[in-house]
Design an enzyme around this catalytic site. Structure first.
Site, PDB file in Angstrom:
ATOM      1  N   TYR A  42      13.644  30.863   6.084  1.00  0.00           N
ATOM      2  CA  TYR A  42      12.512  31.423   6.571  1.00  0.00           C
ATOM      3  C   TYR A  42      12.326  31.668   8.233  1.00  0.00           C
ATOM      4  CZ  TYR A  42      10.158  30.589   2.154  1.00  0.00           C
ATOM      5  OH  TYR A  42       9.661  30.593   0.764  1.00  0.00           O
TER       6      TYR A  42
ATOM      7  N   ARG B 217       1.782 -10.582   7.165  1.00  0.00           N
ATOM      8  CA  ARG B 217       1.702  -9.497   6.444  1.00  0.00           C
ATOM      9  C   ARG B 217       2.653  -8.637   6.583  1.00  0.00           C
ATOM     10  NH1 ARG B 217      -3.688  -9.820   8.852  1.00  0.00           N
ATOM     11  NH2 ARG B 217      -3.138  -7.914   9.745  1.00  0.00           N
TER      12      ARG B 217
ATOM     13  N   HIS C 178      -6.100  -7.824  12.792  1.00  0.00           N
ATOM     14  CA  HIS C 178      -4.794  -6.799  12.842  1.00  0.00           C
ATOM     15  C   HIS C 178      -4.722  -6.274  14.075  1.00  0.00           C
ATOM     16  CE1 HIS C 178      -2.094  -4.200  11.184  1.00  0.00           C
ATOM     17  NE2 HIS C 178      -2.769  -3.019  11.259  1.00  0.00           N
TER      18      HIS C 178
ATOM     19  N   LYS D 212       0.686  -1.123   0.125  1.00  0.00           N
ATOM     20  CA  LYS D 212       0.016  -0.115  -0.091  1.00  0.00           C
ATOM     21  C   LYS D 212       0.621   1.205  -0.009  1.00  0.00           C
ATOM     22  CE  LYS D 212      -0.305  -0.585   4.935  1.00  0.00           C
ATOM     23  NZ  LYS D 212      -1.281  -1.041   6.171  1.00  0.00           N
TER      24      LYS D 212
ATOM     25  N   ARG E 261     -11.088  -0.702  14.144  1.00  0.00           N
ATOM     26  CA  ARG E 261     -11.138   0.011  12.936  1.00  0.00           C
ATOM     27  C   ARG E 261     -12.011  -0.504  11.860  1.00  0.00           C
ATOM     28  NH1 ARG E 261      -5.078   0.633  10.202  1.00  0.00           N
ATOM     29  NH2 ARG E 261      -5.271  -1.533   9.559  1.00  0.00           N
TER      30      ARG E 261
ATOM     31  N   CYS F  83      12.618  24.199   3.671  1.00  0.00           N
ATOM     32  CA  CYS F  83      11.553  25.089   2.609  1.00  0.00           C
ATOM     33  C   CYS F  83      10.757  23.763   1.705  1.00  0.00           C
ATOM     34  CB  CYS F  83      12.062  25.873   1.693  1.00  0.00           C
ATOM     35  SG  CYS F  83      13.251  27.182   2.649  1.00  0.00           S
TER      36      CYS F  83
ATOM     37  N   ASP G 152      10.803  23.571  -1.193  1.00  0.00           N
ATOM     38  CA  ASP G 152      11.620  22.908  -2.459  1.00  0.00           C
ATOM     39  C   ASP G 152      13.295  23.018  -2.145  1.00  0.00           C
ATOM     40  OD1 ASP G 152       9.124  22.893  -3.891  1.00  0.00           O
ATOM     41  OD2 ASP G 152       9.673  25.119  -3.892  1.00  0.00           O
TER      42      ASP G 152
END
Ligand SMILES: *Cc1c(COP(=O)(O)O)cnc(C)c1O
Length: 382
Positions: free
Chosen positions: A274, A230, A174, A47, A145, A321, A323
């Protein structure tokens, strides 16, 4: 084919920041887990883009390794594997909507039946289509869940015996706390699951494929192996938490690297990035790297993260930042184009996923799944 979002090759002309996945490491991890849990077999969990490693490529690796099953979270992940020619059984672990059922059946993807209603809907749809739907029953033994509570499971199991178009191939649960030092809750969940499974014994019926263990349980709860385990994070070479013992020898399957794209000298007292949280106390050399939180290099690691340049660790300085990030290299040298390791490596300086998770205040799963699709993946090894 090379596109920005799904490149099969990363080159400096494209983007100097990329993730390198070592297929051999995945294969070795798979075999190490398989040897540890035998005679139980291993269902690798793919996943969230195979925990950031690339869904389709890792799916092919799993198929070549002879995995009996692949687990994913969502239908679209399974369909993508099918579209790319992966033929082995695929189980969607998550909750589903009734409207999705036909697509599962059409593409031969195994459904998780998490309630009697869902099981009936699957039975009905498969009947209408004149097909057989493969189903795994989900028992909730204490995660709250999805799934049928262990104390009401008997009705579900009885209903499953009456199905003619829904073939119940598996049954699973699970763990909520298998990666904790204290296994009290995990053992309680295991007892509840075993109690549910006695249904088959009482009727002298062979149980369907039973599975419960995630990575935490693989590492420290052998009683939970049943027929399949799993393996998620462990397959990729990381531990789910630092509380669990490293009982299976695995190694990190990915390396996240970039290159220096800018070099400068910052004068004492001049703040970097920043907010100006950090400034050097004496003149220092600072390099800029083309990676940031927009790639999944989590901003919460500002002031904590380190990178490896020319075999040595250096601190990321100032806020991360979107990027770009800045790294102080003291009075050492670096040049544009020098390789910088953000995560991974195989010597003493290597940055483990566990270490990065500690910088970010999160778990290893989130570190790997956060490396997003803007970062090209390249593959090495078999
Ligand atoms: C994600 C997931 C796993 C794998 O968990 P890891 O801790 O990564 O091994 C196993 N089972 C289910 C139901 C899951 O959702």
């Amino acid at each position: 084919m090379t596109t920005l979002h799904e490149p099969t090759i990363a080159t400096d002309e494209l983007r100097p920041t990329y993730v390198e996945v070592d297929r051999d490491a995945l294969a070795e991890n798979y075999r190490a887990i398989a040897a540890h849990v035998a005679p139980a077999r291993v269902m690798p969990i793919l996943k969230a883009n195979a925990y950031g490693h690339g869904l389709v490529e890792v799916g092919r690796v799993a198929e070549r390794l002879g995995a009996p099953y692949i687990g994913v979270a969502y239908l679209e992940e399974a369909l993508r594997l099918r579209q790319h020619g992966v033929r082995i059984p695929l189980l969607v672990l998550g909750g589903i909507l009734g409207s999705q059922i036909p697509r599962f059946i059409e593409h031969d993807v195994t459904l998780t039946a998490s309630s009697i209603d869902k099981l009936h809907a699957i039975e009905e749809q498969a009947g209408t289509m004149g097909r057989v739907a493969t189903v795994h029953l989900k028992i909730d033994t204490g995660m709250e869940r999805i799934g049928v509570h262990w104390y009401s499971a008997e009705r579900l199991l009885e209903a499953s015996l009456r199905c003619r178009h829904a073939r119940v191939e598996g049954i699973f649960t699970h763990f909520a706390n298998a990666d904790a030092r204290d296994l009290t809750h995990a053992r309680l969940q295991l007892e509840r699951f075993e109690e549910v499974l006695r249904f088959y014994e009482h009727r002298s019926l062979p149980p369907p494929l039973r599975h419960a263990a995630n990575s935490g349980a693989i590492l420290q709860l052998p009683e939970s192996y049943f027929d399949l385990v799993r393996a998620g994070i462990l397959f990729y070479g990381a531990r789910p938490s630092l509380e669990v013992p490293a009982t299976v020898p695995v190694r990190q399957a990915l390396r996240w690297v970039t290159r220096v794209v800018f070099f400068k000298v910052v004068k004492a007292g001049n703040p970097v990035s920043y907010g100006g949280d950090w400034a050097p106390t004496s003149e220092t050399r600072v390099v800029t790297l083309p990676v940031g939180y927009g790639d999944g290099y989590t901003r919460a690691m500002s002031g904590k993260a380190e990178v490896i340049l020319n075999g040595k660790r250096y601190p990321v300085v100032g806020r991360i930042c979107m990027d770009q990030v800045m790294v102080s290299i003291g009075w050492d040298s670096a040049y544009n184009g020098d390789e910088v390791v953000l995560l991974g490596g195989d010597d003493a300086t290597a940055i483990s996923t566990e270490e990065m998770a500690a910088w970010a205040g999160t778990i290893t799963h989130e570190i790997l799944t956060s490396i997003n699709t803007r970062v090209p993946r390249i593959y090495r090894g078999g």
